[in-house]
Scaffold this motif. Structure first.
Motif, PDB file in Angstrom:
ATOM      1  N   LEU A  38       2.949   3.610  -7.200  1.00  0.00           N
ATOM      2  CA  LEU A  38       2.230   2.640  -8.030  1.00  0.00           C
ATOM      3  C   LEU A  38       3.222   1.828  -8.858  1.00  0.00           C
ATOM      4  O   LEU A  38       3.094   0.620  -9.001  1.00  0.00           O
ATOM      5  CB  LEU A  38       1.237   3.367  -8.953  1.00  0.00           C
ATOM      6  CG  LEU A  38       0.057   4.034  -8.245  1.00  0.00           C
ATOM      7  CD1 LEU A  38      -0.662   5.005  -9.168  1.00  0.00           C
ATOM      8  CD2 LEU A  38      -0.923   2.992  -7.731  1.00  0.00           C
ATOM      9  N   ASP A  39       4.243   2.521  -9.392  1.00  0.00           N
ATOM     10  CA  ASP A  39       5.263   1.828 -10.186  1.00  0.00           C
ATOM     11  C   ASP A  39       6.042   0.824  -9.341  1.00  0.00           C
ATOM     12  O   ASP A  39       6.573  -0.149  -9.864  1.00  0.00           O
ATOM     13  CB  ASP A  39       6.240   2.835 -10.806  1.00  0.00           C
ATOM     14  CG  ASP A  39       5.635   3.519 -12.023  1.00  0.00           C
ATOM     15  OD1 ASP A  39       4.586   3.044 -12.493  1.00  0.00           O
ATOM     16  OD2 ASP A  39       6.197   4.519 -12.507  1.00  0.00           O
ATOM     17  N   SER A  40       6.124   1.085  -8.044  1.00  0.00           N
ATOM     18  CA  SER A  40       6.903   0.171  -7.215  1.00  0.00           C
ATOM     19  C   SER A  40       6.033  -0.941  -6.629  1.00  0.00           C
ATOM     20  O   SER A  40       6.435  -1.619  -5.702  1.00  0.00           O
ATOM     21  CB  SER A  40       7.614   0.940  -6.103  1.00  0.00           C
ATOM     22  OG  SER A  40       6.688   1.262  -5.092  1.00  0.00           O
ATOM     23  N   GLY A  41       4.837  -1.079  -7.148  1.00  0.00           N
ATOM     24  CA  GLY A  41       4.041  -2.251  -6.795  1.00  0.00           C
ATOM     25  C   GLY A  41       2.833  -1.993  -5.911  1.00  0.00           C
ATOM     26  O   GLY A  41       2.075  -2.915  -5.618  1.00  0.00           O
ATOM     27  N   ALA A  42       2.640  -0.748  -5.454  1.00  0.00           N
ATOM     28  CA  ALA A  42       1.482  -0.465  -4.607  1.00  0.00           C
ATOM     29  C   ALA A  42       0.203  -0.560  -5.433  1.00  0.00           C
ATOM     30  O   ALA A  42       0.189  -0.160  -6.604  1.00  0.00           O
ATOM     31  CB  ALA A  42       1.609   0.925  -4.001  1.00  0.00           C
ATOM     32  N   ASP A  43      -0.862  -1.084  -4.842  1.00  0.00           N
ATOM     33  CA  ASP A  43      -2.132  -1.107  -5.573  1.00  0.00           C
ATOM     34  C   ASP A  43      -3.261  -0.408  -4.815  1.00  0.00           C
ATOM     35  O   ASP A  43      -4.399  -0.400  -5.255  1.00  0.00           O
ATOM     36  CB  ASP A  43      -2.512  -2.533  -5.993  1.00  0.00           C
ATOM     37  CG  ASP A  43      -2.750  -3.452  -4.797  1.00  0.00           C
ATOM     38  OD1 ASP A  43      -2.500  -3.011  -3.661  1.00  0.00           O
ATOM     39  OD2 ASP A  43      -3.172  -4.598  -5.018  1.00  0.00           O
ATOM     40  N   VAL A  44      -2.923   0.182  -3.666  1.00  0.00           N
ATOM     41  CA  VAL A  44      -3.863   1.063  -2.968  1.00  0.00           C
ATOM     42  C   VAL A  44      -3.039   2.272  -2.523  1.00  0.00           C
ATOM     43  O   VAL A  44      -1.910   2.122  -2.061  1.00  0.00           O
ATOM     44  CB  VAL A  44      -4.502   0.391  -1.734  1.00  0.00           C
ATOM     45  CG1 VAL A  44      -5.462   1.339  -1.042  1.00  0.00           C
ATOM     46  CG2 VAL A  44      -5.226  -0.894  -2.115  1.00  0.00           C
ATOM     47  N   ILE A  45      -3.610   3.479  -2.681  1.00  0.00           N
ATOM     48  CA  ILE A  45      -2.865   4.699  -2.362  1.00  0.00           C
ATOM     49  C   ILE A  45      -3.595   5.503  -1.291  1.00  0.00           C
ATOM     50  O   ILE A  45      -4.808   5.709  -1.380  1.00  0.00           O
ATOM     51  CB  ILE A  45      -2.700   5.581  -3.627  1.00  0.00           C
ATOM     52  CG1 ILE A  45      -1.781   4.911  -4.655  1.00  0.00           C
ATOM     53  CG2 ILE A  45      -2.173   6.975  -3.292  1.00  0.00           C
ATOM     54  CD1 ILE A  45      -0.320   4.894  -4.285  1.00  0.00           C
ATOM     55  N   ALA A  46      -2.838   5.946  -0.288  1.00  0.00           N
ATOM     56  CA  ALA A  46      -3.391   6.866   0.710  1.00  0.00           C
ATOM     57  C   ALA A  46      -2.515   8.114   0.722  1.00  0.00           C
ATOM     58  O   ALA A  46      -1.397   8.081   0.189  1.00  0.00           O
ATOM     59  CB  ALA A  46      -3.397   6.219   2.090  1.00  0.00           C
ATOM     60  N   GLN A  47      -2.983   9.207   1.333  1.00  0.00           N
ATOM     61  CA  GLN A  47      -2.186  10.431   1.271  1.00  0.00           C
ATOM     62  C   GLN A  47      -2.471  11.361   2.427  1.00  0.00           C
ATOM     63  O   GLN A  47      -3.455  11.197   3.141  1.00  0.00           O
ATOM     64  CB  GLN A  47      -2.409  11.100  -0.088  1.00  0.00           C
ATOM     65  CG  GLN A  47      -2.916  12.492  -0.086  1.00  0.00           C
ATOM     66  CD  GLN A  47      -4.395  12.587   0.229  1.00  0.00           C
ATOM     67  OE1 GLN A  47      -4.997  11.688   0.812  1.00  0.00           O
ATOM     68  NE2 GLN A  47      -4.977  13.707  -0.116  1.00  0.00           N
ATOM     69  N   ILE A  83       0.860  -1.178   0.000  1.00  0.00           N
ATOM     70  CA  ILE A  83       0.000   0.000   0.000  1.00  0.00           C
ATOM     71  C   ILE A  83       0.894   1.225   0.000  1.00  0.00           C
ATOM     72  O   ILE A  83       1.863   1.290   0.768  1.00  0.00           O
ATOM     73  CB  ILE A  83      -0.939  -0.018   1.220  1.00  0.00           C
ATOM     74  CG1 ILE A  83      -1.924  -1.186   1.071  1.00  0.00           C
ATOM     75  CG2 ILE A  83      -1.690   1.295   1.361  1.00  0.00           C
ATOM     76  CD1 ILE A  83      -2.590  -1.577   2.344  1.00  0.00           C
ATOM     77  N   GLY A  84       0.615   2.154  -0.888  1.00  0.00           N
ATOM     78  CA  GLY A  84       1.443   3.362  -0.994  1.00  0.00           C
ATOM     79  C   GLY A  84       0.851   4.489  -0.171  1.00  0.00           C
ATOM     80  O   GLY A  84      -0.373   4.662  -0.123  1.00  0.00           O
ATOM     81  N   TYR A  85       1.707   5.245   0.517  1.00  0.00           N
ATOM     82  CA  TYR A  85       1.228   6.351   1.341  1.00  0.00           C
ATOM     83  C   TYR A  85       2.053   7.587   0.982  1.00  0.00           C
ATOM     84  O   TYR A  85       3.259   7.620   1.194  1.00  0.00           O
ATOM     85  CB  TYR A  85       1.415   5.987   2.820  1.00  0.00           C
ATOM     86  CG  TYR A  85       0.561   6.780   3.784  1.00  0.00           C
ATOM     87  CD1 TYR A  85       0.739   8.152   3.921  1.00  0.00           C
ATOM     88  CD2 TYR A  85      -0.404   6.157   4.564  1.00  0.00           C
ATOM     89  CE1 TYR A  85      -0.041   8.868   4.815  1.00  0.00           C
ATOM     90  CE2 TYR A  85      -1.176   6.868   5.470  1.00  0.00           C
ATOM     91  CZ  TYR A  85      -1.000   8.219   5.591  1.00  0.00           C
ATOM     92  OH  TYR A  85      -1.761   8.926   6.475  1.00  0.00           O
ATOM     93  N   VAL A  86       1.403   8.588   0.410  1.00  0.00           N
ATOM     94  CA  VAL A  86       2.102   9.813   0.046  1.00  0.00           C
ATOM     95  C   VAL A  86       2.101  10.720   1.272  1.00  0.00           C
ATOM     96  O   VAL A  86       1.070  11.285   1.636  1.00  0.00           O
ATOM     97  CB  VAL A  86       1.431  10.509  -1.158  1.00  0.00           C
ATOM     98  CG1 VAL A  86       2.263  11.701  -1.607  1.00  0.00           C
ATOM     99  CG2 VAL A  86       1.257   9.537  -2.314  1.00  0.00           C
ATOM    100  N   GLY A  87       3.262  10.838   1.922  1.00  0.00           N
ATOM    101  CA  GLY A  87       3.365  11.611   3.153  1.00  0.00           C
ATOM    102  C   GLY A  87       3.663  13.071   2.870  1.00  0.00           C
ATOM    103  O   GLY A  87       4.332  13.396   1.894  1.00  0.00           O
TER     104      GLY A  87
END
Lengths: 317, 368
Positions: B216-225, B163-167
């Motif tokens: 997303l490119d590094s494999g995350a398929d859900v994004i939070a921010q 899961i990707g988290y844009v901090g």
């Protein structure tokens, strides 16, 4: 690894498109001797207008044309103030930016439909679609270059074309003459004010396309301050590329690319200070600016137009 | 000529840093009437149309107006930079005879207290700070509770277990959100990890999108921010992937791909505090309300969330609302697996407010 590099190439080109449009535009303007610091305001205004037109008409050509028109009109104001009225170009340019920033923010909260309380934020509209070039886009590594939106292809063509125009044609020679030495150019029969008006407006129109690329393709939609200061980076990029369109691409790629690289480094879990990485493009720019200044002191061959920022009056001859 | 060039270079350098100051116009919307309505002012860091932080405060203001009607009169100034400009704007409101002033950004803390000392008859409410005075209260919400619940949804939605988290910035407020979110993710999916990328921005649509794309490119398929734009959510949607919203119910602006949002609800709080100030029962306080108080909440679920997951999340929500359990109750382990909050112990608010480490399950670093 190849996948990583090609994804960086893809995002870098996309990120750099708006920067290159505006940088080439500003190079044209500065080559004629006019410094236009209004780029940030012009890009914001064009972005909001392009998005509005796209939202209400769904016509992308109309959206891009209206962005060019917006850029043209705003730079015409700058041209009038700095050429006809001989005003301080720095002040005039800054006021265009201050006006553009505020006005774009205002329009973004008023041009939207009643159902969205007048806001443009949060709406979606027609956007530029990716145009895949068959065959070439499957190439390893450089494939992503051929998987971009139309404006990115146009900007890739614009770079050699504007270089050729500037350095290999008579019009380009006239343009450079006006920026280098308006007195001599005038004596040669070149209409100095006309050339300056023309290229200031052309520059504004190109910056307008840059703004349109942001709201129609790169970050489709309108959000307040969508440029995030990219109009200022453009001013630095012009110096970075030593006023040569063929070099504009490198600076723009650096700025587009460094974010792509540093976010990917972070995502890969590398223990590198994000603050430092975020500073990197600016540090590089400062380094380049310092090198240029030193270099210029020694050789004076940086391509900076000698009459940049100086109003031209015939009586001064 | 040479001097000219140097000046030019300096100007260019200066201008790169200028956007910080040229953050747009300040627009004042004040309804000038001569009636005896209770006058309430709001000072905003952004514009109500940002769909994020300021949007939520303005929604709160409008809710208070709706609840109290003619009895109050409100005004706001948007795009107020933190620092001396804020002092000027706040003082102007006090001078104009406003009875109550809400200041809604961390950096307004000292300016608020400065003006509050000059106008003892006016009451002030500052959001997200830690100082108070006789006529200045502060308020904030335990958004981490909503974060935790939204993390549960994210954990159940991921297929790649990334899961990707844009901090935004590596400060306790953001770190606490990431940690709560991750604890929620692990609750429904112990195999998942939360990758964090810092943008060092609160509001830069382009950068925030780029960071999301990198994740997303590094494999995350859900994004939070944790910023004020919807770009990360849009970037995920364009790939046909899911996201978790923050600040407001972002499904309304992006679509069903936003599975759920951790959001603010300032309306009831504003209404209550304004009423208290009107009838004289207002007292200075440090308010940090949670789900039970209603200042933070969880948005409606997207239709893409399964009934089972909804049930699970709502059960946890009940648990938090009842006060029987909170997100950071021990055991909590840090990234290296060391227990930082012992099993069975409940951390003090001060520890939460100063949180500067990542919990187990987070991939990334807190750079201080």
């Amino acid at each position: 690894m190849i996948l990583l590099i090609s994804s960086i190439i893809a995002i870098t080109l996309k990120a750099g498109t708006s920067l290159v449009f505006a940088t080439i535009g500003e190079i044209f303007t500065e080559k004629s001797g006019i410094l236009n610091l209004g780029i940030e305001g012009i890009m914001l205004m064009s972005a909001v207008i392009a998005f509005t037109v796209s939202y209400y008409t769904g016509n992308l050509s109309a959206a891009i044309l209206s962005a060019m028109l917006t850029g043209g009109v705003l730079s015409l104001i700058h041209a009038f103030l700095s050429i006809t009225m001989q005003a301080q170009q720095v002040v005039s340019g800054l006021s265009i930016t201050l006006f553009g920033t505020g006005m774009a923010s205002f329009l973004g909260q008023t041009l939207g439909p009643e159902t969205n309380s007048g806001y443009l934020t949060g709406l979606s509209a027609a956007r530029l679609q990716t145009l895949t070039i068959p065959g070439l886009s499957r190439l390893p590594l450089i494939g992503p270059v051929f998987n971009q939106d139309p404006l990115t292809y146009i900007v890739l063509l614009l770079i050699p074309v504007s270089w050729f125009f500037m350095y290999k044609t008579k019009h380009g020679l006239n343009l450079r003459a006006v920026g280098e030495n308006p007195q001599t150019a005038d004596a040669m029969g070149i209409n100095v004010p006309r050339i300056r008006y023309l290229y200031t407006i052309v520059g504004g129109m190109l910056a307008g396309i840059g703004g349109a690329h942001l709201s129609l393709s790169y970050t489709p939609g309108w959000t307040d301050n969508i440029t995030g200061g990219r109009g200022w980076i453009v001013i630095a990029l012009v110096i970075f590329s030593l006023w040569n369109p063929s070099r504009a691409i490198w600076g723009a790629l650096l700025f587009g690319g460094i974010n792509a690289v540093q976010f990917r480094l972070q995502a890969s879990g590398a223990d590198i200070s994000s603050t430092l990485l975020n500073m990197l493009p600016y540090l590089v720019t400062i380094a380049v600016l310092v090198i240029i200044t030193v270099w210029e002191d020694r050789k004076r061959t940086t391509g900076s137009p000698a009459a940049l920022g100086t109003p031209y009056q015939r009586e001064e001859k | 000529m040479k001097k000219n060039r140097v000046v030019l270079v300096l100007v260019a350098l200066l201008l790169i840093s200028l956007p910080v100051f040229a953050g747009g116009s300040q627009e004042e919307a004040v309804a000038e009437t001569e009636n005896s309505a209770f006058k309430v002012a709001f000072v905003y860091i952004g514009i109500p149309g940002d769909l994020g932080w300021t949007f939520e405060h303005d929604r709160g203001r409008l809710a208070a107006v709706k609840a109290l009607g003619d009895k109050i009169e409100t005004a706001y100034v948007e795009n107020v930079p933190e620092g001396p400009d804020a002092t000027r704007v706040i003082r102007q409101f006090a001078q104009k005879g406003f009875n109550m002033i809400f200041t809604t950004s961390f950096g307004y803390m000292d300016p608020t207290l400065e003006v509050a000392a000059e106008y003892p008859d006016v009451v002030f409410e500052h959001c997200s700070g830690y100082k108070t005075s006789d006529n200045t209260a502060n308020y904030f919400g335990r958004i981490y509770q909503s974060r935790y619940l939204s993390g549960m949804v994210a954990g159940s939605a991921t297929k790649s277990n990334v899961i990707g988290y844009v901090g935004a910035f590596p400060i306790p407020e953001v770190v606490r959100g990431i940690n709560a979110f991750t604890i929620g993710v692990l609750k429904t999916n112990p195999k998942a990890v939360v990758k964090v990328v810092w943008t060092n921005t609160w509001y830069d649509p382009v950068k925030e999108r780029e960071a999301a794309v990198a994740l997303l490119d590094s494999g995350a398929d859900v994004i939070a921010q944790h910023q004020d734009t919807t770009e990360p959510q849009k970037a995920a949607q364009e790939r046909g992937l899911y996201s978790i919203g923050y600040h407001s119910d972002m499904a309304g602006f992006v679509g069903d791909s936003v599975l759920v949002s951790a959001m603010w609800e300032f309306g009831p709080f504003y209404t209550e505090r304004i009423e208290a100030a009107m009838n004289g029962s207002w007292k200075s306080q440090s308010y940090w309300g949670g789900l039970a108080d209603g200042i933070v909440k969880l948005s409606d679920f997207s239709p893409l969330v399964s009934e089972d997951v909804k049930k699970l999340v709502l059960a946890e929500k009940k648990k938090i609302e009842s006060g029987s359990w909170d997100v950071f109750n021990g055991p909590v382990m840090n990234q290296s697996g060391k227990t930082v909050i012992a099993a069975g112990s409940v951390p003090a608010d001060g520890d939460l407010l100063g949180m500067s480490y990542f919990v187990k399950g987070v991939v990334g670093t807190v750079n201080q």
